[in-house]
Design a protein around this motif. Sequence first.
Motif, PDB file in Angstrom:
ATOM      1  N   ARG A 123       0.838  -1.208   0.000  1.00 18.69           N
ATOM      2  CA  ARG A 123       0.000   0.000   0.000  1.00 18.69           C
ATOM      3  C   ARG A 123       0.868   1.251   0.000  1.00 18.69           C
ATOM      4  O   ARG A 123       0.635   2.186  -0.769  1.00 18.69           O
ATOM      5  CB  ARG A 123      -0.908  -0.011   1.218  1.00 18.69           C
ATOM      6  CG  ARG A 123      -1.841   1.196   1.342  1.00 18.69           C
ATOM      7  CD  ARG A 123      -2.343   1.369   2.755  1.00 18.69           C
ATOM      8  NE  ARG A 123      -1.249   1.648   3.684  1.00 18.69           N
ATOM      9  CZ  ARG A 123      -1.379   1.715   5.004  1.00 18.69           C
ATOM     10  NH1 ARG A 123      -2.554   1.482   5.558  1.00 18.69           N
ATOM     11  NH2 ARG A 123      -0.331   1.989   5.766  1.00 18.69           N
ATOM     12  N   ALA A 160     -19.830  11.196 -10.074  1.00 17.75           N
ATOM     13  CA  ALA A 160     -20.009  10.083  -9.140  1.00 17.75           C
ATOM     14  C   ALA A 160     -21.223  10.305  -8.253  1.00 17.75           C
ATOM     15  O   ALA A 160     -21.992   9.378  -7.986  1.00 17.75           O
ATOM     16  CB  ALA A 160     -18.755   9.908  -8.282  1.00 17.75           C
ATOM     17  N   ALA A 206     -15.260  11.892   0.943  1.00 11.08           N
ATOM     18  CA  ALA A 206     -15.261  10.431   0.962  1.00 11.08           C
ATOM     19  C   ALA A 206     -15.353   9.868  -0.450  1.00 11.08           C
ATOM     20  O   ALA A 206     -14.704   8.866  -0.784  1.00 11.08           O
ATOM     21  CB  ALA A 206     -16.415   9.915   1.817  1.00 11.08           C
ATOM     22  N   ILE A 207     -16.183  10.504  -1.301  1.00 10.49           N
ATOM     23  CA  ILE A 207     -16.304  10.054  -2.685  1.00 10.49           C
ATOM     24  C   ILE A 207     -14.971  10.229  -3.411  1.00 10.49           C
ATOM     25  O   ILE A 207     -14.534   9.351  -4.161  1.00 10.49           O
ATOM     26  CB  ILE A 207     -17.436  10.813  -3.400  1.00 10.49           C
ATOM     27  CG1 ILE A 207     -18.788  10.383  -2.818  1.00 10.49           C
ATOM     28  CG2 ILE A 207     -17.393  10.569  -4.901  1.00 10.49           C
ATOM     29  CD1 ILE A 207     -19.963  11.150  -3.382  1.00 10.49           C
ATOM     30  N   GLY A 234     -12.058  10.174  -2.058  1.00 17.10           N
ATOM     31  CA  GLY A 234     -11.152   9.148  -1.549  1.00 17.10           C
ATOM     32  C   GLY A 234     -11.404   7.795  -2.180  1.00 17.10           C
ATOM     33  O   GLY A 234     -10.470   7.049  -2.507  1.00 17.10           O
ATOM     34  N   GLU A 235     -12.694   7.474  -2.397  1.00 13.93           N
ATOM     35  CA  GLU A 235     -13.034   6.204  -3.035  1.00 13.93           C
ATOM     36  C   GLU A 235     -12.553   6.182  -4.486  1.00 13.93           C
ATOM     37  O   GLU A 235     -12.005   5.170  -4.959  1.00 13.93           O
ATOM     38  CB  GLU A 235     -14.544   5.985  -2.976  1.00 13.93           C
ATOM     39  CG  GLU A 235     -15.019   4.704  -3.624  1.00 13.93           C
ATOM     40  CD  GLU A 235     -14.443   3.459  -2.970  1.00 13.93           C
ATOM     41  OE1 GLU A 235     -14.316   2.446  -3.686  1.00 13.93           O
ATOM     42  OE2 GLU A 235     -14.123   3.506  -1.766  1.00 13.93           O
ATOM     43  N   LEU A 236     -12.741   7.285  -5.212  1.00  9.56           N
ATOM     44  CA  LEU A 236     -12.260   7.352  -6.590  1.00  9.56           C
ATOM     45  C   LEU A 236     -10.739   7.233  -6.643  1.00  9.56           C
ATOM     46  O   LEU A 236     -10.183   6.559  -7.518  1.00  9.56           O
ATOM     47  CB  LEU A 236     -12.698   8.671  -7.231  1.00  9.56           C
ATOM     48  CG  LEU A 236     -14.203   8.833  -7.488  1.00  9.56           C
ATOM     49  CD1 LEU A 236     -14.509  10.257  -7.957  1.00  9.56           C
ATOM     50  CD2 LEU A 236     -14.695   7.820  -8.505  1.00  9.56           C
ATOM     51  N   ARG A 237     -10.074   7.863  -5.691  1.00  7.00           N
ATOM     52  CA  ARG A 237      -8.605   7.786  -5.640  1.00  7.00           C
ATOM     53  C   ARG A 237      -8.154   6.349  -5.385  1.00  7.00           C
ATOM     54  O   ARG A 237      -7.211   5.851  -6.027  1.00  7.00           O
ATOM     55  CB  ARG A 237      -8.085   8.720  -4.552  1.00  7.00           C
ATOM     56  CG  ARG A 237      -6.561   8.887  -4.545  1.00  7.00           C
ATOM     57  CD  ARG A 237      -6.129   9.914  -3.515  1.00  7.00           C
ATOM     58  NE  ARG A 237      -6.656  11.237  -3.825  1.00  7.00           N
ATOM     59  CZ  ARG A 237      -7.640  11.832  -3.160  1.00  7.00           C
ATOM     60  NH1 ARG A 237      -8.219  11.222  -2.124  1.00  7.00           N
ATOM     61  NH2 ARG A 237      -8.043  13.027  -3.499  1.00  7.00           N
ATOM     62  N   ASN A 238      -8.834   5.673  -4.459  1.00  3.77           N
ATOM     63  CA  ASN A 238      -8.475   4.286  -4.163  1.00  3.77           C
ATOM     64  C   ASN A 238      -8.713   3.384  -5.373  1.00  3.77           C
ATOM     65  O   ASN A 238      -7.932   2.451  -5.626  1.00  3.77           O
ATOM     66  CB  ASN A 238      -9.275   3.777  -2.967  1.00  3.77           C
ATOM     67  CG  ASN A 238      -8.803   4.357  -1.653  1.00  3.77           C
ATOM     68  OD1 ASN A 238      -7.645   4.771  -1.533  1.00  3.77           O
ATOM     69  ND2 ASN A 238      -9.684   4.407  -0.659  1.00  3.77           N
ATOM     70  N   GLN A 239      -9.781   3.646  -6.126  1.00  5.88           N
ATOM     71  CA  GLN A 239     -10.046   2.852  -7.321  1.00  5.88           C
ATOM     72  C   GLN A 239      -8.925   3.022  -8.341  1.00  5.88           C
ATOM     73  O   GLN A 239      -8.482   2.039  -8.961  1.00  5.88           O
ATOM     74  CB  GLN A 239     -11.390   3.263  -7.931  1.00  5.88           C
ATOM     75  CG  GLN A 239     -12.600   2.864  -7.102  1.00  5.88           C
ATOM     76  CD  GLN A 239     -13.898   3.390  -7.697  1.00  5.88           C
ATOM     77  OE1 GLN A 239     -13.921   3.974  -8.785  1.00  5.88           O
ATOM     78  NE2 GLN A 239     -14.992   3.215  -6.963  1.00  5.88           N
ATOM     79  N   THR A 243      -5.857   1.222  -7.083  1.00  9.56           N
ATOM     80  CA  THR A 243      -6.038  -0.228  -7.231  1.00  9.56           C
ATOM     81  C   THR A 243      -5.776  -0.650  -8.668  1.00  9.56           C
ATOM     82  O   THR A 243      -5.168  -1.704  -8.928  1.00  9.56           O
ATOM     83  CB  THR A 243      -7.451  -0.636  -6.800  1.00  9.56           C
ATOM     84  OG1 THR A 243      -7.624  -0.328  -5.414  1.00  9.56           O
ATOM     85  CG2 THR A 243      -7.676  -2.125  -7.010  1.00  9.56           C
TER      86      THR A 243
END
Length: 419
Positions: A143, A164, A387-388, A390-395, A398
């Motif tokens: 990570r 999003a 939060a959205i 952060g989720e897009l960044r994590n996607q 990944t």
Amino acid sequence: MSGKAMKQVMHRVLKGAAVSAFAFAGLVSSPVTAQNLFANVAQVDDALITEFEIQQRIRFLQVLNAPGADRQSVLDELIRDRLRVSETAQSGIVLSDEALQQGLADFAARANLTTEEFVQGLASAGIDRTTFRDFVSASLVWRDYIRARFGSRVQITEQEIDRAVSSVGSATGIEVLVSEIIIPAPPNRADAVLAQAEQISQVRTEAEFSSFARRFSATASRGNGGRLEWLPITDLPAVLRPLLLSLSPGEVTAPLPIPNAVALFQLRDIRETDAPPRTFSAIEYAAYYINGGRTPEALARARTIRANVDRCDDLYGIAKGQPENVLDRGSLPPEEIPEDIAIELAKLDPGEVSTALTRANGQTLVFLMLCGRAPTLEENQTVDREAIAGELRNQRLTAFSNNLLAELAAEATIVIFDE
């Protein structure tokens, strides 16, 4: 896996109940003798993977009720771990002991346990602490490496967040068609039930699964071979959703230990719907406890009560004059409802009843009634744009991670030894 789910599983391990048997009851994909336990199974460049590591990782995932606990998935993930460790070592990224200890503590805290308590629970199931350490370490160092290497290349714009946000309300729903088996497993029969459940998990036809449901299941659906109607995936407990979505039609989940029972689910079909996913802010239910467990007398008592109640309020009259703890009624967010109860509630409409569950080591029958579901009110929802983002960044990260692992695998010399 949710923290509540992990807490339930690990506390059963610490008490020496069914999970310890679960780890040793022949659930490993193939029997392994002491002579070949340390045989080399695969090699990734200069790094070897042993049979011991495979068996340990399988047991670790099984105890956590985590997906990917089959032999092939575990071997594939251990190969990826070797690629991760090699790449980060060559790049000079090393996980400090302090960071590792914090990572272990954070993982254990999901079960409300200290690191040592968590390790003790694993040890009682035959899992070495190095298995836990290596699992956490490989994830943390990778990570950090992915963030350091690709983080500057991931820029989330306000327009992307807007898109999003607008897509949330129009998302399609997913429904699943499943069959169920819930087998009572009091402590004196835990080993036998888990062994039987593992056998059932290997079936691949609806006819076989339905036959087992009629013979062993304690649910009302047993007369129909365990077959349920179409269910929105969001109605099911969070821990069960990824397990079902990872299956192909005909496949069965690994045995899922729940209090005093073991559950299995077969996926029969899956479909998308035009309706957006249903979400609930709270689910109200009542549980009336009947002494005797699944004895004929207790089940007859449950049938009598069912014939005389139409809604949860009626249970107050049934419980009148008895100790207060004979009736529980409450309204909880879905994520706070125990998994076995959540599984049963997902199948019920308001006013309907389940008598599939027990408590007190099988000595108490649970008369469970759904009172109602409170839908999430969109007008009260606030959009957490951070939060959205952060989720897009994590996607994105990944995706970078998966692409890099594919490149590393293509460049590495990977050898699988003949068994």
